[in-house]
Design a protein around this motif. Structure first.
Motif, short mmCIF file in Angstrom:
data_model
loop_
_atom_site.label_atom_id
_atom_site.label_comp_id
_atom_site.label_asym_id
_atom_site.label_seq_id
_atom_site.Cartn_x
_atom_site.Cartn_y
_atom_site.Cartn_z
N GLY A 105 -6.17 -12.00 -1.48
CA GLY A 105 -5.35 -11.28 -2.45
C GLY A 105 -6.14 -10.53 -3.49
N TRP A 115 -7.10 -7.35 -4.16
CA TRP A 115 -6.75 -6.02 -3.67
C TRP A 115 -7.72 -4.94 -4.09
CZ3 TRP A 115 -4.08 -7.48 0.05
CH2 TRP A 115 -3.18 -8.53 -0.06
N SER A 127 -1.43 -2.78 2.05
CA SER A 127 -0.35 -2.00 1.40
C SER A 127 0.98 -2.76 1.45
CB SER A 127 -0.22 -0.62 2.02
OG SER A 127 0.20 -0.71 3.35
N SER A 128 1.19 -3.58 2.46
CA SER A 128 2.45 -4.34 2.54
C SER A 128 2.43 -5.58 1.65
CB SER A 128 2.73 -4.75 3.98
OG SER A 128 1.84 -5.77 4.40
N GLN A 129 1.25 -6.11 1.34
CA GLN A 129 1.15 -7.35 0.59
C GLN A 129 0.78 -7.18 -0.88
OE1 GLN A 129 1.86 -10.44 1.95
NE2 GLN A 129 2.58 -9.20 3.66
N SER A 130 0.06 -6.13 -1.21
CA SER A 130 -0.41 -5.98 -2.58
C SER A 130 0.72 -5.58 -3.50
CB SER A 130 -1.55 -4.95 -2.66
OG SER A 130 -1.07 -3.67 -2.34
N PRO A 131 0.68 -6.11 -4.72
CA PRO A 131 1.71 -5.73 -5.69
C PRO A 131 1.57 -4.25 -6.04
CG PRO A 131 0.16 -7.32 -6.64
CD PRO A 131 -0.25 -7.07 -5.22
N LYS A 132 2.67 -3.55 -6.07
CA LYS A 132 2.65 -2.10 -6.30
C LYS A 132 2.35 -1.74 -7.76
CE LYS A 132 3.90 -1.44 -2.09
NZ LYS A 132 2.91 -1.93 -1.22
N ASP A 133 2.79 -2.57 -8.70
CA ASP A 133 2.64 -2.23 -10.10
C ASP A 133 1.60 -3.05 -10.83
OD1 ASP A 133 4.02 -4.56 -9.89
OD2 ASP A 133 5.59 -4.04 -11.33
N ALA A 134 0.81 -3.83 -10.09
CA ALA A 134 -0.20 -4.67 -10.72
C ALA A 134 -1.42 -3.83 -11.10
CB ALA A 134 -0.63 -5.80 -9.78
#
Length: 118
Positions: free
Chosen positions: A52, A54, A106-113
């Motif tokens: 995790g 990223w 891209s499917s697992q990482s938080p988009k707004d982190a």
């Protein structure tokens, strides 16, 4: 620069300095060094994605993608047919692995982190 003792780049120097190696082999050795670095970065991206991390995953994928995108997978001069085939298959597998890891990240990482610190 190196022969005169003035090369200051150390391990970051892209020129192969071994005087025992013939000039025509230097290009092959340089290519193999880049391929090894791409493979290591691909492994790091894989591990980082599983943990995790990223930002590290993305950075490592970019390094690997730079190699796989620039090299084109073409046979190199002076390679035997079997060596060329082996190199081509490794190149193609590396490209597929970059794609798989990119899709997973891209499917697992938080988009707004916010990106993690290195």
């Amino acid at each position: 620069f190196w022969a005169a003792g003035k090369c200051t780049k150390g391990v970051n120097c892209t020129f192969f300095h071994d005087p025992e190696v013939e000039p025509e082999n230097q290009e092959t050795l340089q290519h193999e060094r880049k391929a090894a670095m791409a493979s290591m970065n691909l492994s790091l991206a894989h591990c980082s994605a599983m943990l995790g991390r990223w930002a590290t995953c993305k950075r490592s994928l970019q390094y690997a993608q730079d190699f796989y995108g620039a090299e084109g997978g073409e046979p190199r001069d002076g390679e035997s047919a079997s060596h060329s085939l082996f190199q081509q298959l490794g190149f193609e597998e590396g490209c597929r692995e970059v794609q798989r890891i990119s899709e997973f990240a891209s499917s697992q990482s938080p988009k707004d982190a916010a990106p993690a610190a290195p």
